[in-house]
Motif scaffolding. Structure first.
Motif, PDB file in Angstrom:
ATOM      1  N   LEU A 171       0.854  -1.183   0.000  1.00 45.60           N
ATOM      2  CA  LEU A 171       0.000   0.000   0.000  1.00 45.60           C
ATOM      3  C   LEU A 171       0.890   1.233   0.000  1.00 45.60           C
ATOM      4  CD1 LEU A 171      -2.754   1.443   0.283  1.00 45.60           C
ATOM      5  CD2 LEU A 171      -2.536   1.178   2.773  1.00 45.60           C
ATOM      6  N   GLY A 172       0.832   2.021  -1.063  1.00 45.34           N
ATOM      7  CA  GLY A 172       1.588   3.263  -1.149  1.00 45.34           C
ATOM      8  C   GLY A 172       0.698   4.436  -0.802  1.00 45.34           C
ATOM      9  N   ILE A 173       1.155   5.275   0.118  1.00 43.89           N
ATOM     10  CA  ILE A 173       0.370   6.410   0.597  1.00 43.89           C
ATOM     11  C   ILE A 173       1.081   7.714   0.229  1.00 43.89           C
ATOM     12  CG2 ILE A 173      -0.431   7.623   2.667  1.00 43.89           C
ATOM     13  CD1 ILE A 173      -0.979   4.920   3.942  1.00 43.89           C
ATOM     14  N   CYS A 174       0.390   8.589  -0.495  1.00 41.09           N
ATOM     15  CA  CYS A 174       0.891   9.914  -0.886  1.00 41.09           C
ATOM     16  C   CYS A 174       2.227   9.779  -1.620  1.00 41.09           C
ATOM     17  CB  CYS A 174       0.971  10.843   0.321  1.00 41.09           C
ATOM     18  SG  CYS A 174       1.089  12.601  -0.148  1.00 41.09           S
ATOM     19  N   GLY A 175       3.347  10.181  -1.009  1.00 43.30           N
ATOM     20  CA  GLY A 175       4.631  10.007  -1.663  1.00 43.30           C
ATOM     21  C   GLY A 175       4.929   8.551  -1.945  1.00 43.30           C
ATOM     22  N   GLY A 176       4.411   7.658  -1.124  1.00 44.77           N
ATOM     23  CA  GLY A 176       4.564   6.225  -1.371  1.00 44.77           C
ATOM     24  C   GLY A 176       3.831   5.785  -2.618  1.00 44.77           C
ATOM     25  N   GLN A 177       2.691   6.404  -2.899  1.00 43.67           N
ATOM     26  CA  GLN A 177       1.982   6.136  -4.149  1.00 43.67           C
ATOM     27  C   GLN A 177       2.800   6.611  -5.335  1.00 43.67           C
ATOM     28  OE1 GLN A 177       0.470   8.660  -6.225  1.00 43.67           O
ATOM     29  NE2 GLN A 177      -1.265   7.693  -7.207  1.00 43.67           N
ATOM     30  N   GLN A 178       3.432   7.763  -5.204  1.00 42.59           N
ATOM     31  CA  GLN A 178       4.238   8.291  -6.307  1.00 42.59           C
ATOM     32  C   GLN A 178       5.432   7.382  -6.592  1.00 42.59           C
ATOM     33  OE1 GLN A 178       5.086  12.347  -5.146  1.00 42.59           O
ATOM     34  NE2 GLN A 178       2.920  12.816  -4.895  1.00 42.59           N
ATOM     35  N   LEU A 179       6.092   6.904  -5.537  1.00 38.41           N
ATOM     36  CA  LEU A 179       7.216   5.982  -5.742  1.00 38.41           C
ATOM     37  C   LEU A 179       6.723   4.694  -6.384  1.00 38.41           C
ATOM     38  CD1 LEU A 179      10.184   5.180  -5.384  1.00 38.41           C
ATOM     39  CD2 LEU A 179       9.587   4.343  -3.102  1.00 38.41           C
ATOM     40  N   LEU A 180       5.598   4.170  -5.916  1.00 36.93           N
ATOM     41  CA  LEU A 180       5.041   2.950  -6.508  1.00 36.93           C
ATOM     42  C   LEU A 180       4.738   3.163  -7.984  1.00 36.93           C
ATOM     43  CD1 LEU A 180       3.966   0.062  -6.037  1.00 36.93           C
ATOM     44  CD2 LEU A 180       1.761   1.089  -5.428  1.00 36.93           C
ATOM     45  N   VAL A 238       6.259   5.117 -10.063  1.00 35.52           N
ATOM     46  CA  VAL A 238       7.528   5.102 -10.802  1.00 35.52           C
ATOM     47  C   VAL A 238       8.057   3.683 -10.918  1.00 35.52           C
ATOM     48  CG1 VAL A 238       9.931   5.883 -10.763  1.00 35.52           C
ATOM     49  CG2 VAL A 238       8.087   7.487 -10.221  1.00 35.52           C
ATOM     50  N   ILE A 239       8.004   2.911  -9.829  1.00 35.55           N
ATOM     51  CA  ILE A 239       8.466   1.523  -9.858  1.00 35.55           C
ATOM     52  C   ILE A 239       7.699   0.715 -10.907  1.00 35.55           C
ATOM     53  CG2 ILE A 239       8.472  -0.635  -8.518  1.00 35.55           C
ATOM     54  CD1 ILE A 239       9.153   1.090  -6.053  1.00 35.55           C
ATOM     55  N   LEU A 240       6.412   1.017 -11.062  1.00 36.83           N
ATOM     56  CA  LEU A 240       5.575   0.294 -12.018  1.00 36.83           C
ATOM     57  C   LEU A 240       5.717   0.825 -13.446  1.00 36.83           C
ATOM     58  CD1 LEU A 240       2.320  -0.096  -9.893  1.00 36.83           C
ATOM     59  CD2 LEU A 240       4.095  -1.814 -10.298  1.00 36.83           C
ATOM     60  N   GLY A 241       6.589   1.810 -13.640  1.00 36.59           N
ATOM     61  CA  GLY A 241       6.885   2.284 -14.989  1.00 36.59           C
ATOM     62  C   GLY A 241       6.300   3.620 -15.369  1.00 36.59           C
ATOM     63  N   GLY A 242       5.732   4.352 -14.401  1.00 39.40           N
ATOM     64  CA  GLY A 242       5.136   5.643 -14.696  1.00 39.40           C
ATOM     65  C   GLY A 242       6.085   6.804 -14.469  1.00 39.40           C
ATOM     66  N   THR A 243       5.621   8.002 -14.816  1.00 42.63           N
ATOM     67  CA  THR A 243       6.375   9.230 -14.568  1.00 42.63           C
ATOM     68  C   THR A 243       5.557  10.135 -13.655  1.00 42.63           C
ATOM     69  OG1 THR A 243       5.481  10.473 -16.441  1.00 42.63           O
ATOM     70  CG2 THR A 243       7.397   9.058 -16.865  1.00 42.63           C
ATOM     71  N   LEU A 244       6.168  11.239 -13.213  1.00 40.99           N
ATOM     72  CA  LEU A 244       5.511  12.136 -12.269  1.00 40.99           C
ATOM     73  C   LEU A 244       5.451  13.570 -12.780  1.00 40.99           C
ATOM     74  CD1 LEU A 244       7.157  11.040  -8.879  1.00 40.99           C
ATOM     75  CD2 LEU A 244       4.970  10.278  -9.847  1.00 40.99           C
ATOM     76  N   ILE A 245       4.379  14.263 -12.411  1.00 41.05           N
ATOM     77  CA  ILE A 245       4.328  15.719 -12.494  1.00 41.05           C
ATOM     78  C   ILE A 245       5.206  16.245 -11.371  1.00 41.05           C
ATOM     79  CG2 ILE A 245       2.853  17.740 -12.143  1.00 41.05           C
ATOM     80  CD1 ILE A 245       0.525  16.066 -13.268  1.00 41.05           C
ATOM     81  N   ALA A 284       1.133  11.526 -10.000  1.00 35.89           N
ATOM     82  CA  ALA A 284       1.363  10.601 -11.108  1.00 35.89           C
ATOM     83  C   ALA A 284       1.042  11.288 -12.431  1.00 35.89           C
ATOM     84  CB  ALA A 284       0.499   9.362 -10.927  1.00 35.89           C
ATOM     85  N   LYS A 285       1.819  10.945 -13.458  1.00 38.39           N
ATOM     86  CA  LYS A 285       1.638  11.572 -14.770  1.00 38.39           C
ATOM     87  C   LYS A 285       1.390  10.487 -15.819  1.00 38.39           C
ATOM     88  CE  LYS A 285       3.792  15.016 -17.816  1.00 38.39           C
ATOM     89  NZ  LYS A 285       4.998  15.889 -18.026  1.00 38.39           N
TER      90      LYS A 285
END
Length: 237
Positions: free
Chosen positions: A109-118, A120-127, A180-181
């Motif tokens: 379970l990724g929460i806030c910044g943890g969601q953003q890291l998750l 990226v780990i899953l192959g996404g990019t960030l705003i 997330a972007k």
């Protein structure tokens, strides 16, 4: 069911304030909600070389938030916004233990910044900074207390998150300037704010891989409780 051992990643600070030496920190409500849902909280210091060993001990992982950002280099960005602050050792540890937990198909379970890291780990990019990339954005760094809602999110039907909360909308608190972007083929968006900002993600390749941009540990809605209960139940089976 057994009592699942739930790892919770700590934050870290340099010397000053609480201690004259570098120190770890964790809001008590992260542990409180794990206990209330039937889990055994286990605080995780930032030891990247022992991430795999920690993962073997754990039944589930909560990747917490904090006042810092994922290094833009992790998702291929060639520039860094002036507002970006990183905590490199923490991020390295969180990345390694998240990858180890996913490899073992243990709930994350990724929460806030943890969601953003998750993400990226899953192959996404960030705003890197919402006000610079989103037209007419909501106040994602809400001025009111985190114990209150800042805005609503729309829950996407057919997703794990929708099955958990049983609702098309959820009031959430909001404390982030990044989001997330771009998504990869592995990422499913499960929650969206009215301004289009992605508020939740999941990956159906795993038993339980869920990220939410808000802080359900504050328990401002029934949906928050259902998210924690579902996570702990998944870790217990």
């Amino acid at each position: 069911m057994k009592t699942p051992v739930i790892g919770i990643t700590l934050d870290s600070e340099e010397a000053g304030g609480y201690s004259k030496m570098p120190w770890y920190a964790l809001r008590q409500n992260y542990a409180d909600v794990v206990t209330a849902s039937g889990g055994l909280p286990f605080a995780l210091p930032h030891e990247p070389d022992f991430a795999a060993e920690y993962a073997r001990l754990l039944d589930g992982l909560v990747v917490t938030g904090g006042a810092f950002d994922v290094d833009p280099g992790m998702f291929g960005a060639t520039t860094r916004h002036d507002t970006v602050i990183t905590k490199d050792r923490r991020t390295l540890f969180e990345r390694r233990i998240t990858e180890a937990m996913l490899a073992a198909d243990k709930p994350v379970l990724g929460i806030c910044g943890g969601q953003q890291l998750l993400h990226v780990i899953l192959g996404g990019t960030l705003i890197q900074h919402i006000p610079d990339e989103v037209d007419n954005p909501l106040a994602h760094e809400q001025p009111n207390p985190r114990t209150e809602a800042g805005h609503d999110v729309k829950i996407v039907p057919g997703t794990l998150l929708h099955r958990i909360v049983g609702s098309d909308r959820l009031p959430v608190n909001s404390a982030h300037h990044q989001a997330a972007k771009d998504i990869s083929d592995n990422i499913t968006i499960n929650a969206i704010a009215e301004d289009g900002v992605i508020e939740g993600i999941e990956d159906s390749r795993y038993r339980f891989c869920l990220g939410v941009q808000w802080h359900p540990e504050y328990m401002i809605s029934t949906g928050d409780r259902l998210i924690l209960d579902a996570f702990i139940n998944a870790a217990a089976t």
